[in-house]
Write a protein that holds these residues in place. Structure first.
Motif, mmCIF file in Angstrom:
data_model
loop_
_atom_site.group_PDB
_atom_site.id
_atom_site.type_symbol
_atom_site.label_atom_id
_atom_site.label_comp_id
_atom_site.label_asym_id
_atom_site.label_seq_id
_atom_site.Cartn_x
_atom_site.Cartn_y
_atom_site.Cartn_z
ATOM 1 N N GLY A 1 -5.001 14.777 -17.679
ATOM 2 C CA GLY A 1 -4.171 14.140 -16.661
ATOM 3 C C GLY A 1 -4.077 14.907 -15.366
ATOM 4 O O GLY A 1 -3.039 14.870 -14.695
ATOM 5 N N GLY A 2 -5.141 15.602 -14.993
ATOM 6 C CA GLY A 2 -5.126 16.369 -13.754
ATOM 7 C C GLY A 2 -4.895 15.482 -12.537
ATOM 8 O O GLY A 2 -5.340 14.344 -12.490
ATOM 9 N N ASN A 3 -4.187 16.019 -11.535
ATOM 10 C CA ASN A 3 -3.906 15.261 -10.318
ATOM 11 C C ASN A 3 -4.520 15.966 -9.111
ATOM 12 O O ASN A 3 -5.318 16.892 -9.252
ATOM 13 N N ALA A 4 -4.139 15.504 -7.912
ATOM 14 C CA ALA A 4 -4.712 16.074 -6.689
ATOM 15 C C ALA A 4 -4.383 17.559 -6.559
ATOM 16 O O ALA A 4 -5.185 18.344 -6.057
ATOM 17 N N GLU A 5 -3.192 17.948 -7.027
ATOM 18 C CA GLU A 5 -2.805 19.364 -6.975
ATOM 19 C C GLU A 5 -3.713 20.210 -7.867
ATOM 20 O O GLU A 5 -4.163 21.287 -7.476
ATOM 21 N N ALA A 6 -3.994 19.700 -9.075
ATOM 22 C CA ALA A 6 -4.881 20.421 -9.998
ATOM 23 C C ALA A 6 -6.295 20.509 -9.420
ATOM 24 O O ALA A 6 -6.985 21.521 -9.567
ATOM 25 N N LEU A 7 -6.726 19.438 -8.733
ATOM 26 C CA LEU A 7 -8.059 19.432 -8.127
ATOM 27 C C LEU A 7 -8.145 20.472 -7.013
ATOM 28 O O LEU A 7 -9.166 21.149 -6.852
ATOM 29 N N LEU A 8 -7.067 20.617 -6.252
ATOM 30 C CA LEU A 8 -7.037 21.611 -5.185
ATOM 31 C C LEU A 8 -7.111 23.031 -5.756
ATOM 32 O O LEU A 8 -7.821 23.894 -5.227
ATOM 33 N N ILE A 9 -6.388 23.268 -6.861
ATOM 34 C CA ILE A 9 -6.425 24.579 -7.520
ATOM 35 C C ILE A 9 -7.845 24.872 -8.015
ATOM 36 O O ILE A 9 -8.365 25.978 -7.863
ATOM 37 N N TYR A 10 -8.486 23.873 -8.610
ATOM 38 C CA TYR A 10 -9.859 24.014 -9.102
ATOM 39 C C TYR A 10 -10.796 24.382 -7.943
ATOM 40 O O TYR A 10 -11.640 25.282 -8.061
ATOM 41 N N TYR A 11 -10.630 23.683 -6.826
ATOM 42 C CA TYR A 11 -11.441 23.915 -5.626
ATOM 43 C C TYR A 11 -11.361 25.377 -5.179
ATOM 44 O O TYR A 11 -12.366 26.033 -4.945
ATOM 45 N N HIS A 12 -10.131 25.893 -5.104
ATOM 46 C CA HIS A 12 -9.949 27.278 -4.659
ATOM 47 C C HIS A 12 -10.454 28.284 -5.701
ATOM 48 O O HIS A 12 -10.938 29.367 -5.341
ATOM 49 N N ASN A 13 -10.373 27.926 -6.976
ATOM 50 C CA ASN A 13 -10.921 28.807 -8.015
ATOM 51 C C ASN A 13 -12.440 28.929 -7.901
ATOM 52 O O ASN A 13 -13.008 30.008 -8.074
ATOM 53 N N VAL A 14 -13.100 27.813 -7.613
ATOM 54 C CA VAL A 14 -14.556 27.843 -7.435
ATOM 55 C C VAL A 14 -14.917 28.710 -6.229
ATOM 56 O O VAL A 14 -15.826 29.544 -6.299
ATOM 57 N N LEU A 15 -14.186 28.510 -5.127
ATOM 58 C CA LEU A 15 -14.436 29.323 -3.933
ATOM 59 C C LEU A 15 -14.230 30.809 -4.205
ATOM 60 O O LEU A 15 -14.978 31.656 -3.712
ATOM 61 N N GLN A 16 -13.207 31.127 -4.993
ATOM 62 C CA GLN A 16 -12.923 32.521 -5.317
ATOM 63 C C GLN A 16 -14.088 33.146 -6.097
ATOM 64 O O GLN A 16 -14.483 34.291 -5.829
ATOM 65 N N CYS A 17 -14.635 32.403 -7.046
ATOM 66 C CA CYS A 17 -15.789 32.896 -7.817
ATOM 67 C C CYS A 17 -16.967 33.200 -6.895
ATOM 68 O O CYS A 17 -17.604 34.256 -6.996
ATOM 69 N N ILE A 18 -17.248 32.255 -6.002
ATOM 70 C CA ILE A 18 -18.377 32.429 -5.090
ATOM 71 C C ILE A 18 -18.129 33.602 -4.144
ATOM 72 O O ILE A 18 -19.029 34.399 -3.862
#
Length: 416
Positions: free
Chosen positions: A225-242
């Motif tokens: 049940g992820g929402n836009a907030e969870a998607l934003l967190i995911y986005y920043h986590n990917v950027l952090q890895c890179i």
């Protein structure tokens, strides 16, 4: 002359419906005072059969997600009007309330609920599901319904805004019914995704495993049940890895992605599917940036230029070839060759022009086009500046050096 409407109940009914809709439009846009005294007065003026001392409001937002047939704007307006009428029959069906369209074009069902009586949510869920199916069959559209919480009338605008946020946050489930979740419940349900092994996968060029990981983590986000907030967190986590990987390699986010547009605010993924495409693309670019050393990048660019000398060559085209930011590629190329990309391409095309002038019977205007010059005069000036002789003079000189003045035809790609 005034029209007598005393004996025309149908017209009076229409006028009352217009007044009721206007009341809710004004309430939702905060144009009405919600103090107890003023609210009762306004309800009476707009002929709204609602007792704020005994009743609460439960809003249901009807979201039209996609028309499955092409309609004009006028046709869509008529369809939405008909949908509100059907919603009144199918969703209310015995419940007091009304259907309205707010001033922003949002369609709502307003259910009037007894304060001390529980809301028959299961009944509303079933009716909303039937309504969605009906809309698909008869109104040629895919729709969702968002059922809010029961609130005092003065909090209607707040409940309405919660539903708009729910609609915005819905990144995974279309054509369905959604129940409002309180802030505390939503925080408790916010999925967490562990990407701790991604930096190693990027460094080790494990693109296949990484794509599988991306799909797996986003599928989990969707299932939980992820929402836009969870998607934003995911986005920043990917950027952090890179960021961690590129920093270790002495590269910056801007150097690798700057002009590619994938990190611009306008390119932020809004759905699970868009996020998967974006994550695969940016991790692939990071892998490629690490995998290729500077020498091999310059060599690959030079080989590509040599193979396409008789074509128009753009910097963006070359940057996409090596998966690098165009500005970063230009700096890297000049650092390695002491010559800019533009200068190098021009130099190689001019060398090709010399070969064509002495080894073919192509018109000079055609050779100019091959060299990337649409203006023959500009080509002649550039050629003379580089070789201290005009193209025409160079051709004559080359022909006079050949036995019997024979001009050789040349085809295909050209050697340097």
């Amino acid at each position: 002359m005034e029209t007598d409407t005393t004996n025309r109940p149908g017209l009076l009914g229409v006028e009352k419906n217009v007044l009721v809709e206007r009341f809710w439009q004004d309430l939702l846009s905060a144009r009405l005072s919600t103090t107890a005294e003023r609210l009762e007065q306004t309800l009476h003026e707009f002929k709204v059969s609602f007792d704020p001392g005994q009743m609460n409001v439960l809003p249901i937002l009807i979201s039209i997600e996609q028309w499955t047939q092409v309609f004009t704007e006028r046709d869509e307006e008529l369809m939405e009007y008909a949908m509100r009428k059907v919603a009144e029959e199918m969703i209310l069906d015995g419940f007091p309330g009304c259907t309205v369209q707010d001033r922003n074009g949002v369609n709502l069902v307003i259910v009037y609920c007894e304060m001390l009586q529980p809301v028959a949510i299961e009944v509303l869920l079933g009716r909303c599901e039937n309504f969605i199916t009906y809309c698909e069959r008869h109104f040629y559209c895919r729709a969702s319904c968002y059922i809010g919480e029961k609130l005092p009338i003065e909090q209607t605008k707040q409940g309405y805004e919660h539903l708009l946020k729910m609609e915005y946050d819905n990144i995974a489930k279309s054509h369905s019914v959604h129940l409002f979740i309180s802030a505390n419940e939503k925080f408790a349900r916010l999925p967490s995704v562990n990407l701790s092994d991604w930096p190693a996968l990027i460094e080790q060029d494990e693109g296949v495993i990484l794509r599988q990981q991306i799909h797996k983590t986003l599928s989990r986000l969707k299932d939980e049940g992820g929402n836009a907030e969870a998607l934003l967190i995911y986005y920043h986590n990917v950027l952090q890895c890179i960021y961690l990987v590129l920093q270790k390699q002495g590269k910056s986010i801007q150097e690798v992605f700057g002009e590619a547009g994938v990190l611009e605010p306008t390119s932020f993924p809004k759905t699970i599917n868009q996020m998967e495409e974006w994550a695969i693309k940016v991790t692939g670019m990071a892998i490629h940036a690490i995998k290729m050393n500077e020498d091999s990048i310059v060599r690959q660019v030079k080989e590509y230029i040599e193979a396409h000398l008789d074509e128009r060559i753009e910097r963006m085209e070359l940057s996409e070839l090596v998966h690098l930011n165009p500005a970063y590629l230009s700096r890297l190329f000049k650092k390695e060759t002491q010559e800019s990309l533009t200068e190098y391409i021009l130099s190689r095309k001019m060398q090709l022009s010399k070969k064509l002038l002495r080894g073919s019977n192509k018109p000079i205007s055609e050779i100019a086009l091959i060299a990337g010059f649409s203006n023959l005069s500009y080509f002649s000036k550039a050629f003379k500046k580089l070789f201290q002789v005009s193209p025409m003079a160079y051709r004559k000189q080359s022909n006079s050096d050949k036995p019997n003045g024979i001009i050789q035809n040349s085809g295909g790609k050209y050697e340097s």
